[in-house]
Design an enzyme around this catalytic site. Structure first.
Site, mmCIF file in Angstrom:
data_model
loop_
_atom_site.group_PDB
_atom_site.id
_atom_site.type_symbol
_atom_site.label_atom_id
_atom_site.label_comp_id
_atom_site.label_asym_id
_atom_site.label_seq_id
_atom_site.Cartn_x
_atom_site.Cartn_y
_atom_site.Cartn_z
ATOM 1 N N SER A 256 -22.817 26.726 -26.621
ATOM 2 C CA SER A 256 -24.037 26.136 -26.375
ATOM 3 C C SER A 256 -24.485 25.243 -27.444
ATOM 4 O O SER A 256 -24.137 25.688 -28.586
ATOM 5 C CB SER A 256 -25.152 27.179 -26.011
ATOM 6 O OG SER A 256 -26.554 26.564 -25.487
ATOM 7 N N HIS A 257 -25.480 24.295 -27.168
ATOM 8 C CA HIS A 257 -25.839 23.460 -28.228
ATOM 9 C C HIS A 257 -26.941 24.326 -28.826
ATOM 10 O O HIS A 257 -27.222 23.780 -30.099
ATOM 11 C CB HIS A 257 -26.680 22.255 -27.569
ATOM 12 C CG HIS A 257 -25.565 21.203 -27.126
ATOM 13 N ND1 HIS A 257 -24.643 21.251 -26.095
ATOM 14 C CD2 HIS A 257 -25.300 20.195 -27.767
ATOM 15 C CE1 HIS A 257 -23.994 20.255 -26.078
ATOM 16 N NE2 HIS A 257 -24.412 19.617 -27.042
ATOM 17 N N SER A 258 -27.435 25.447 -28.144
ATOM 18 C CA SER A 258 -28.446 26.331 -28.956
ATOM 19 C C SER A 258 -27.878 27.632 -29.294
ATOM 20 O O SER A 258 -27.260 28.452 -28.246
ATOM 21 C CB SER A 258 -29.738 26.549 -27.881
ATOM 22 O OG SER A 258 -30.581 27.475 -28.385
#
Length: 130
Positions: free
Chosen positions: A11-13
């Site tokens: 994930s980007h997070s």
């Protein structure tokens, strides 16, 4: 632990990746290796090819690894990471076109039952079918 398909969450997070991995572990148990990565080195949003390779290695299984991603950049970097693996492993890693949370839970549930990499990918991707 018997050999099952491993699961990688990208994930980007970092928080989303970790939360998804935690949910999978709570719902499926410990019989499936689950690894995650997300965010950039400064703590912001992003993905890193080297972190994805590390996650693949952490979840590695002789039955293969299924990768679940959140957005296009995570998919692109995951595909780059797969291409950078040694040839013997390359064909045993797939990027699933599935919603990250639901897909990860479904993929891990299928993997826990001893299914093949192709079956794990197909079950995760059923969620994306029209």
């Amino acid at each position: 632990m018997t050999d099952t398909v491993g699961i990688v969450i990208v994930s980007h997070s970092k928080d989303i990746a970790k939360g998804t991995a935690d949910m999978v572990r709570q719902m499926v148990g410990s019989e499936v290796k689950v690894a995650f990565c997300g965010g950039n080195p400064d703590g912001g949003l992003g993905t890193s090819v080297s972190s994805i390779i590390d996650a693949i290695n952490n979840a590695w299984s002789t039955k293969g690894v299924a990768i679940l991603v959140d957005l296009g950049g995570a998919e692109t970097n995951s595909e780059m990471a797969v291409e950078m693996l040694e040839p013997a492993r390359r064909d045993l890693v797939v990027v699933c076109n599935a919603p990250i949370v639901e897909g990860a839970v479904m993929a891990a549930t299928e993997a826990a039952g001893g299914s093949s990499l192709a079956q794990v990918k197909a079950v995760a991707e059923e969620l994306s079918a029209d």
